[in-house]
Design an enzyme around this catalytic site. Structure first.
Site, PDB file in Angstrom:
ATOM      1  N   GLU A  66       0.811  -1.212   0.000  1.00 56.11           N
ATOM      2  CA  GLU A  66       0.000   0.000   0.000  1.00 56.11           C
ATOM      3  C   GLU A  66       0.843   1.260   0.000  1.00 56.11           C
ATOM      4  OE1 GLU A  66      -3.705  -1.705   2.639  1.00 56.11           O
ATOM      5  OE2 GLU A  66      -1.997  -0.817   3.678  1.00 56.11           O
ATOM      6  N   ASP A 237      -7.586  -4.798   9.823  1.00 53.12           N
ATOM      7  CA  ASP A 237      -7.160  -3.597   9.098  1.00 53.12           C
ATOM      8  C   ASP A 237      -7.104  -3.781   7.598  1.00 53.12           C
ATOM      9  OD1 ASP A 237      -4.999  -5.191   8.864  1.00 53.12           O
ATOM     10  OD2 ASP A 237      -3.570  -3.798   9.743  1.00 53.12           O
TER      11      ASP A 237
END
Lengths: 351, 351
Positions: A66, A237
């Site tokens: 990410e 998450d």
């Protein structure tokens, strides 16, 4: 025209893992957690100033990579971070990260830093900062469920920022619990190793869950949770990764960092798209309420947001000045005449 | 447990600007342009494999900072790049960049590299690769309009990959033209300094525009363009920044890298959203036609795409092996036990 040494602007201060560890020790673990929480709180209070975008994720069957960018209009920051639950089996970190700050006015990077350690620190600082607003007043005890890489940081941050004196550890792998207990020995916390999640929650006002499976798991079931506690849910998450039974979410007042991201990645991915949540920046800036009663269950559905990394990088940038805890990296081409990049290359021809 | 030196996995090879210049000289400018074009062509031919997303831009009044990620499923890459036209007035580069490759399987970075020079090289290699497919056969002459940092790289790439022997330079700033001519002297090209854009196009089969204003500019007007040429439009690469009169676009067959990005950032932002374009990967893989007639105007509406950076980083990764043109960076935390990040930190306590 023959000076080949890069100018100041072309050199980017770089904080390696080793330098980060030295910086942490020179300031102290608890003081740095407090300092990071102060920077994060300051940025949450000016939340509306920031460019906010959900992280840009590249998913694969093994994990995710990410990029998390943000900007306050003067400084731009981003973090690179991966999440690969299987990595531990190969002796690698589940999460590694590095980050960068740049000057918005000219686009030049001003800091490159390791962020594996820094992310562990800022995640713990954020959890404790949120607990300062939401946990019952006078909280003394935290249940720490999941005793991996984040557990000691969470424990010390809750001690430093919320004032707990006891941490009750539980992990399905007893070796992880022993590791955490060993690391926390002599650091001013009473540490209790527990045999079950239920046992870890005895007398705890704060319940932290931080487990690592990338799959729907139920670490906490509804009957385990009494009234009045604060749940600090760290481990859920990413899409498909949750830790709490939906019935707990129904009974809780849920607080989140950035709703568009949390609805995809957090515990509330299990709920309806319009399930009510409160944004933490509003609690911190006084425009929304935090805990309003003693028997309320508050839940921080933590996924980690780019602004927390930005705050942490700002902290590092401000605190390496005048230290030896960085070195300059020749990252940017800097010809004498900016239009003469080719000339710079040509003049570097070996004799 | 007391070994604090990072393992191999924790160290990331880093190519500085100085090392990049040494790498270029060790291989040679033209051979490296040819090599980069080969890597880019190979990746365009397997285009459908890649994760493609438009770049993630953070705009300000002064410029833009962008992240350009992509992945082929095995390797992930991204580039950080800024664009600040005003920078040159302060003696800074308009564009600086760096990039990273990582292993998709575990998320660990495997290369960090300067990309200011590398972007200049890959942009030129891409232009020449595209011209190889689209320019008239036997092209000998290029008009190079805009003689900034990209101009020499464009000229040498067109020589190495397309086989031109003459470049005709023009810039509104004569000093830029003199700089480019001086840099290109003795490199095997006939270099002609021209007094106007019109003059630079005399006898040119390829017209390259590479100017830097962040505003709608008209570098080429319709009456300047004859039939049969190939236009290589580099400078229009963000919203509000274009170089060509719309009438030229109407007369041209337009080729682009990635339509969703080019429609926002390229010359075709001036046209209807469904204005026909051809994707270059289809031309290279043989599923779409390139130039089909001698009097056709072909136009490469170049904005630069993440896959080109990915190819360039792959090239660097493959070509630094066994050389001294990188050094290892302590970027990743690597505890002996991956769950024991805190223990690693604790063991690094200064004596």
């Amino acid at each position: 025209m023959t000076n080949l040494s890069p100018s100041d602007k072309a050199l980017v201060p770089f904080v390696s893992v080793d330098h980060m560890m030295q910086l942490v020790h020179s300031i102290g673990v608890e003081p740095i957690l407090i300092g990071l929480a102060d920077y994060i709180e300051a940025d949450f209070k000016r939340w509306e100033l920031f460019d906010k975008t959900p992280r840009i994720a590249s998913h694969s069957s093994e994990g995710v990579i990410e990029l998390m960018p943000t900007s306050d209009g003067e400084v731009y920051g981003f973090k690179y971070v991966n999440g690969h639950p299987k990595n531990t089996k190969e002796g690698l970190q589940t999460v590694t990260a590095f980050g960068l700050l740049a000057d918005v006015a000219n686009g030049y990077p001003v800091l490159l830093s390791e962020m594996t350690l820094l992310t562990a620190l800022r995640t713990a600082a954020t959890s404790a900062l949120v607990a300062k607003y939401l946990a019952p007043k006078g909280s003394t005890t935290m249940a720490m469920i999941g005793n991996g890489a984040q557990s000691e940081f969470q424990s010390l941050a809750m001690k430093a920022i919320v004032g707990i004196d006891t941490v009750r550890l539980y992990d399905t792998d007893r070796a992880a619990t022993r590791k955490a207990a060993r690391n926390l020995a002599g650091m001013g916390l009473k540490v209790v190793e527990c045999d079950s999640a239920e046992a870890s929650m005895e007398g705890a006002q704060i319940i932290t869950t931080c487990t690592a499976d990338k799959q729907y798991a139920t670490i906490l079931t509804d009957n385990m949770i009494g009234s009045g506690v604060h749940i600090n849910a760290i481990g859920g998450d990413c899409p498909g990764k949750t830790e709490l039974a939906p019935a707990i979410l129904e009974r809780s007042d849920i607080f989140v960092e950035f709703p568009p991201q949390t609805r995809v990645e957090g515990e509330i991915q299990q709920m309806a798209e319009d399930h009510p949540v409160t944004e933490l920046w509003q609690v911190m800036s006084g425009t929304a309420k935090g805990r309003t009663s003693a028997d309320q269950i508050t839940l921080f559905d933590s996924v980690g947001f780019a602004i927390e990394d930005f705050s942490a990088l700002r902290y590092v940038r401000d605190h390496i000045k005048g230290t030896k805890f960085y070195h300059d990296l020749d990252l940017l081409a800097d010809p004498d005449d900016p239009r003469d990049l080719f000339g710079m290359l040509k003049r570097a021809t070996p004799a």
